[in-house]
Design a protein around this motif. Structure first.
Motif, PDB file in Angstrom:
ATOM      1  N   GLN A  40      27.129  12.457  51.893  1.00  0.00           N
ATOM      2  CA  GLN A  40      27.404  11.819  53.187  1.00  0.00           C
ATOM      3  C   GLN A  40      26.117  11.663  53.994  1.00  0.00           C
ATOM      4  N   GLY A  41      25.250  12.665  53.937  1.00  0.00           N
ATOM      5  CA  GLY A  41      23.962  12.571  54.620  1.00  0.00           C
ATOM      6  C   GLY A  41      23.116  11.445  54.066  1.00  0.00           C
ATOM      7  N   CYS A  42      23.169  11.276  52.767  1.00  0.00           N
ATOM      8  CA  CYS A  42      22.423  10.197  52.120  1.00  0.00           C
ATOM      9  C   CYS A  42      22.929   8.840  52.606  1.00  0.00           C
ATOM     10  N   MET A  43      24.227   8.683  52.696  1.00  0.00           N
ATOM     11  CA  MET A  43      24.801   7.418  53.163  1.00  0.00           C
ATOM     12  C   MET A  43      24.443   7.167  54.625  1.00  0.00           C
ATOM     13  N   THR A  44      24.399   8.220  55.426  1.00  0.00           N
ATOM     14  CA  THR A  44      24.001   8.092  56.825  1.00  0.00           C
ATOM     15  C   THR A  44      22.549   7.640  56.925  1.00  0.00           C
ATOM     16  N   LEU A  49      18.196   3.464  57.543  1.00  0.00           N
ATOM     17  CA  LEU A  49      17.159   2.619  56.954  1.00  0.00           C
ATOM     18  C   LEU A  49      17.363   1.162  57.340  1.00  0.00           C
ATOM     19  N   LYS A  50      18.603   0.761  57.518  1.00  0.00           N
ATOM     20  CA  LYS A  50      18.917  -0.616  57.916  1.00  0.00           C
ATOM     21  C   LYS A  50      18.238  -0.950  59.244  1.00  0.00           C
ATOM     22  N   LYS A  51      18.167   0.031  60.148  1.00  0.00           N
ATOM     23  CA  LYS A  51      17.559  -0.188  61.460  1.00  0.00           C
ATOM     24  C   LYS A  51      16.041  -0.308  61.370  1.00  0.00           C
ATOM     25  N   LEU A  52      15.456   0.291  60.351  1.00  0.00           N
ATOM     26  CA  LEU A  52      14.001   0.267  60.206  1.00  0.00           C
ATOM     27  C   LEU A  52      13.495  -0.928  59.414  1.00  0.00           C
ATOM     28  N   ASP A  53      14.190  -1.244  58.321  1.00  0.00           N
ATOM     29  CA  ASP A  53      13.732  -2.341  57.459  1.00  0.00           C
ATOM     30  C   ASP A  53      14.912  -2.874  56.654  1.00  0.00           C
ATOM     31  N   TYR A  57      16.644  -1.558  53.078  1.00  0.00           N
ATOM     32  CA  TYR A  57      18.064  -1.201  53.089  1.00  0.00           C
ATOM     33  C   TYR A  57      18.803  -1.939  51.971  1.00  0.00           C
ATOM     34  N   ASN A  58      18.599  -3.249  51.890  1.00  0.00           N
ATOM     35  CA  ASN A  58      19.298  -4.044  50.874  1.00  0.00           C
ATOM     36  C   ASN A  58      18.961  -3.584  49.462  1.00  0.00           C
ATOM     37  N   GLU A  59      17.694  -3.304  49.203  1.00  0.00           N
ATOM     38  CA  GLU A  59      17.285  -2.831  47.874  1.00  0.00           C
ATOM     39  C   GLU A  59      17.971  -1.512  47.530  1.00  0.00           C
ATOM     40  N   ASN A  60      17.947  -0.583  48.466  1.00  0.00           N
ATOM     41  CA  ASN A  60      18.560   0.729  48.236  1.00  0.00           C
ATOM     42  C   ASN A  60      20.078   0.641  48.152  1.00  0.00           C
ATOM     43  N   LYS A  61      20.667  -0.235  48.918  1.00  0.00           N
ATOM     44  CA  LYS A  61      22.118  -0.419  48.864  1.00  0.00           C
ATOM     45  C   LYS A  61      22.520  -0.949  47.490  1.00  0.00           C
ATOM     46  N   MET A  62      21.724  -1.879  46.948  1.00  0.00           N
ATOM     47  CA  MET A  62      22.024  -2.407  45.615  1.00  0.00           C
ATOM     48  C   MET A  62      21.901  -1.315  44.560  1.00  0.00           C
ATOM     49  N   VAL A  63      20.903  -0.448  44.682  1.00  0.00           N
ATOM     50  CA  VAL A  63      20.734   0.666  43.743  1.00  0.00           C
ATOM     51  C   VAL A  63      21.917   1.621  43.839  1.00  0.00           C
ATOM     52  N   LEU A 103      14.637   8.644  47.277  1.00  0.00           N
ATOM     53  CA  LEU A 103      13.911   7.392  47.514  1.00  0.00           C
ATOM     54  C   LEU A 103      14.198   6.858  48.915  1.00  0.00           C
ATOM     55  N   ILE A 104      15.437   6.957  49.344  1.00  0.00           N
ATOM     56  CA  ILE A 104      15.795   6.529  50.704  1.00  0.00           C
ATOM     57  C   ILE A 104      15.050   7.371  51.725  1.00  0.00           C
ATOM     58  N   ASP A 105      15.046   8.687  51.534  1.00  0.00           N
ATOM     59  CA  ASP A 105      14.334   9.580  52.447  1.00  0.00           C
ATOM     60  C   ASP A 105      12.847   9.252  52.500  1.00  0.00           C
ATOM     61  N   ASN A 106      12.249   8.999  51.342  1.00  0.00           N
ATOM     62  CA  ASN A 106      10.823   8.667  51.291  1.00  0.00           C
ATOM     63  C   ASN A 106      10.530   7.372  52.034  1.00  0.00           C
ATOM     64  N   GLN A 107      11.389   6.380  51.872  1.00  0.00           N
ATOM     65  CA  GLN A 107      11.169   5.110  52.558  1.00  0.00           C
ATOM     66  C   GLN A 107      11.312   5.253  54.065  1.00  0.00           C
ATOM     67  N   ILE A 108      12.294   6.014  54.498  1.00  0.00           N
ATOM     68  CA  ILE A 108      12.448   6.250  55.935  1.00  0.00           C
ATOM     69  C   ILE A 108      11.217   6.943  56.487  1.00  0.00           C
ATOM     70  N   PHE A 109      10.756   7.967  55.810  1.00  0.00           N
ATOM     71  CA  PHE A 109       9.576   8.705  56.259  1.00  0.00           C
ATOM     72  C   PHE A 109       8.352   7.787  56.337  1.00  0.00           C
ATOM     73  N   THR A 110       8.137   6.993  55.304  1.00  0.00           N
ATOM     74  CA  THR A 110       7.001   6.078  55.278  1.00  0.00           C
ATOM     75  C   THR A 110       7.088   5.058  56.406  1.00  0.00           C
TER      76      THR A 110
END
Length: 119
Positions: A40-44, A49-53, A57-63, A103-110
């Protein structure tokens, strides 16, 4: 639906691992709950990520969608597999989910670091 499927994967794999180890019921529920909270945290964070880029978001959502689709296929046949195979495959799907979340966490951090450096 994605969240429900993720919880099902985590629940099924957590239960398989716990039944084999014969962990007390309270510990089984606790571990299952921990996996569910992680998913659930990952989905949140994916929604954050959608708000940042939007593109990230779309790439990660597809994965995540592809991971969930393959997990759905696995869950549909899980009951017919040997216990050893279930143990291995549950671990594989847990690892895939953990990798996607990392990967989502890394992208948000970056992205947050890039945003902070622009000021």
């Amino acid at each position: 639906m994605l969240a429900t499927l993720g919880v099902a994967i985590v629940s099924a794999s957590g239960c398989a691992n716990l039944q084999k180890k014969k962990v007390p019921q309270a510990a089984a529920v606790s571990e299952q709950s921990a996996y569910s909270q992680r998913f659930q945290g990952c989905m949140t964070r994916l929604e954050a990520l959608k708000k940042l880029d939007w593109n990230s978001y779309n790439e990660n959502k597809m994965v995540m969608d592809a991971d969930m689709q393959s997990a759905t296929k696995y869950l549909s046949m899980r009951a017919t597999l040997s216990p050893d195979m279930v143990n291995v495959m549950d671990s594989v799907y847990q690892a895939k989910l953990a990798r996607s979340c990392q990967l989502i966490d890394n992208q948000i951090f970056t992205l947050l670091l890039q945003q902070a450096d622009r000021k």
